[in-house]
Design a protein around this motif. Structure first.
Motif, mmCIF file in Angstrom:
data_model
loop_
_atom_site.group_PDB
_atom_site.id
_atom_site.type_symbol
_atom_site.label_atom_id
_atom_site.label_comp_id
_atom_site.label_asym_id
_atom_site.label_seq_id
_atom_site.Cartn_x
_atom_site.Cartn_y
_atom_site.Cartn_z
ATOM 1 N N ASN A 158 30.250 47.753 28.629
ATOM 2 C CA ASN A 158 30.106 47.631 27.181
ATOM 3 C C ASN A 158 31.089 46.568 26.713
ATOM 4 O OD1 ASN A 158 32.707 48.942 26.180
ATOM 5 N ND2 ASN A 158 31.864 50.566 27.465
ATOM 6 N N ILE A 159 30.812 45.994 25.573
ATOM 7 C CA ILE A 159 31.573 44.823 25.110
ATOM 8 C C ILE A 159 33.070 45.101 24.989
ATOM 9 C CG2 ILE A 159 31.261 45.121 22.607
ATOM 10 C CD1 ILE A 159 30.791 41.823 24.483
ATOM 11 N N GLU A 160 33.439 46.283 24.506
ATOM 12 C CA GLU A 160 34.862 46.587 24.323
ATOM 13 C C GLU A 160 35.586 46.641 25.663
ATOM 14 O OE1 GLU A 160 32.437 48.812 23.040
ATOM 15 O OE2 GLU A 160 32.387 47.795 21.098
ATOM 16 N N THR A 161 34.995 47.349 26.632
ATOM 17 C CA THR A 161 35.623 47.489 27.946
ATOM 18 C C THR A 161 35.665 46.157 28.675
ATOM 19 O OG1 THR A 161 34.856 49.762 28.062
ATOM 20 C CG2 THR A 161 35.549 48.752 30.127
ATOM 21 N N ILE A 162 34.591 45.388 28.576
ATOM 22 C CA ILE A 162 34.545 44.077 29.225
ATOM 23 C C ILE A 162 35.654 43.185 28.683
ATOM 24 C CG2 ILE A 162 33.192 41.949 29.408
ATOM 25 C CD1 ILE A 162 30.677 43.823 29.498
ATOM 26 N N ARG A 163 35.836 43.182 27.372
ATOM 27 C CA ARG A 163 36.886 42.338 26.767
ATOM 28 C C ARG A 163 38.275 42.807 27.159
ATOM 29 N NH1 ARG A 163 33.880 41.151 20.987
ATOM 30 N NH2 ARG A 163 32.453 39.623 21.882
ATOM 31 N N LYS A 164 38.465 44.111 27.262
ATOM 32 C CA LYS A 164 39.768 44.634 27.709
ATOM 33 C C LYS A 164 40.039 44.206 29.148
ATOM 34 C CE LYS A 164 39.902 48.735 24.794
ATOM 35 N NZ LYS A 164 39.672 50.183 24.782
ATOM 36 N N ARG A 165 39.016 44.317 30.015
ATOM 37 C CA ARG A 165 39.193 43.924 31.417
ATOM 38 C C ARG A 165 39.514 42.437 31.531
ATOM 39 N NH1 ARG A 165 33.953 46.814 33.303
ATOM 40 N NH2 ARG A 165 33.457 44.776 34.116
ATOM 41 N N PHE A 166 38.852 41.633 30.704
ATOM 42 C CA PHE A 166 39.110 40.190 30.746
ATOM 43 C C PHE A 166 40.536 39.889 30.285
ATOM 44 C CE2 PHE A 166 38.705 35.716 29.463
ATOM 45 C CZ PHE A 166 38.135 35.204 30.613
ATOM 46 N N LYS A 167 41.005 40.597 29.259
ATOM 47 C CA LYS A 167 42.371 40.410 28.758
ATOM 48 C C LYS A 167 43.390 40.778 29.856
ATOM 49 C CE LYS A 167 45.308 41.730 24.838
ATOM 50 N NZ LYS A 167 46.475 42.336 25.435
ATOM 51 N N VAL A 168 43.143 41.887 30.550
ATOM 52 C CA VAL A 168 44.026 42.297 31.650
ATOM 53 C C VAL A 168 44.006 41.245 32.752
ATOM 54 C CG1 VAL A 168 44.327 43.999 33.508
ATOM 55 C CG2 VAL A 168 43.912 44.762 31.166
ATOM 56 N N PHE A 169 42.810 40.716 33.046
ATOM 57 C CA PHE A 169 42.684 39.665 34.057
ATOM 58 C C PHE A 169 43.533 38.453 33.670
ATOM 59 C CE2 PHE A 169 40.578 35.671 35.234
ATOM 60 C CZ PHE A 169 40.710 35.742 36.605
ATOM 61 N N LEU A 170 43.429 38.025 32.410
ATOM 62 C CA LEU A 170 44.207 36.859 31.964
ATOM 63 C C LEU A 170 45.706 37.114 32.074
ATOM 64 C CD1 LEU A 170 42.203 35.703 28.797
ATOM 65 C CD2 LEU A 170 42.261 34.619 31.049
ATOM 66 N N GLU A 171 46.127 38.308 31.689
ATOM 67 C CA GLU A 171 47.560 38.635 31.703
ATOM 68 C C GLU A 171 48.098 38.859 33.115
ATOM 69 O OE1 GLU A 171 47.637 42.076 29.186
ATOM 70 O OE2 GLU A 171 47.499 40.896 27.346
ATOM 71 N N SER A 172 47.311 39.486 33.978
ATOM 72 C CA SER A 172 47.798 39.892 35.297
ATOM 73 C C SER A 172 47.431 38.936 36.427
ATOM 74 C CB SER A 172 47.252 41.278 35.653
ATOM 75 O OG SER A 172 47.677 42.229 34.720
ATOM 76 N N SER A 173 46.183 38.497 36.456
ATOM 77 C CA SER A 173 45.705 37.728 37.606
ATOM 78 C C SER A 173 45.895 36.223 37.476
ATOM 79 C CB SER A 173 44.227 38.041 37.861
ATOM 80 O OG SER A 173 44.074 39.414 38.154
#
Length: 137
Positions: A80-95
């Motif tokens: 879902n859009i909310e979870t996808i955006r959260k995962r992308f934000k974590v990816f940007l910050e962590s990976s």
């Protein structure tokens, strides 16, 4: 640990990876989705004494990833859009810091993952083809 909802420490994950690598009898490995953060990266190199030959980075804009994930129709709760955006934000910050670390060492092989699947596959084949061989379709 996973069943209890706890984060598995990097050292545990790395020792499991290292065991599988040693038992495989191979000398080259493709490890998907790891390291996910700088702590994973540093621990992997410290424990295994291995620095990757290269890191394969599939670069894809957030909008394209959203479109693909929302249209894959696998019925996953987290698509879902909310979870996808959260995962992308974590990816940007962590990976991304891991990618930047290896990029500074000239070890990142970047693939434009926004292209059609066939073009992405051809680009990946080039990365894995020894320099003295030609890529065949």
């Amino acid at each position: 640990m996973i069943k209890e909802g706890k984060i598995v420490p990097s050292e545990v994950t790395i020792k499991l990876l290292q065991k599988a690598m040693l038992e495989s009898g191979n000398d080259k490995f493709l490890i998907d989705g790891f390291p996910r953060n700088e702590e994973n990266r540093a621990a992997f190199e410290a424990v295994t004494k291995i620095e990757p030959e290269f890191v394969l980075f599939f670069n894809c804009p957030e909008e394209e990833m959203e479109r693909r994930l929302l249209s894959r129709n696998q019925g996953r709760e987290d698509d879902n859009i909310e979870t996808i955006r959260k995962r992308f934000k974590v990816f940007l910050e962590s990976s991304i810091p891991v990618i930047e670390y290896y990029k500074a060492k000239g070890k990142v092989r970047e693939i434009d993952a926004a292209k059609p699947v066939g073009e992405v596959f051809e680009a990946v084949k080039v990365v894995f083809t020894p320099k003295d061989e030609k890529v065949t379709a």
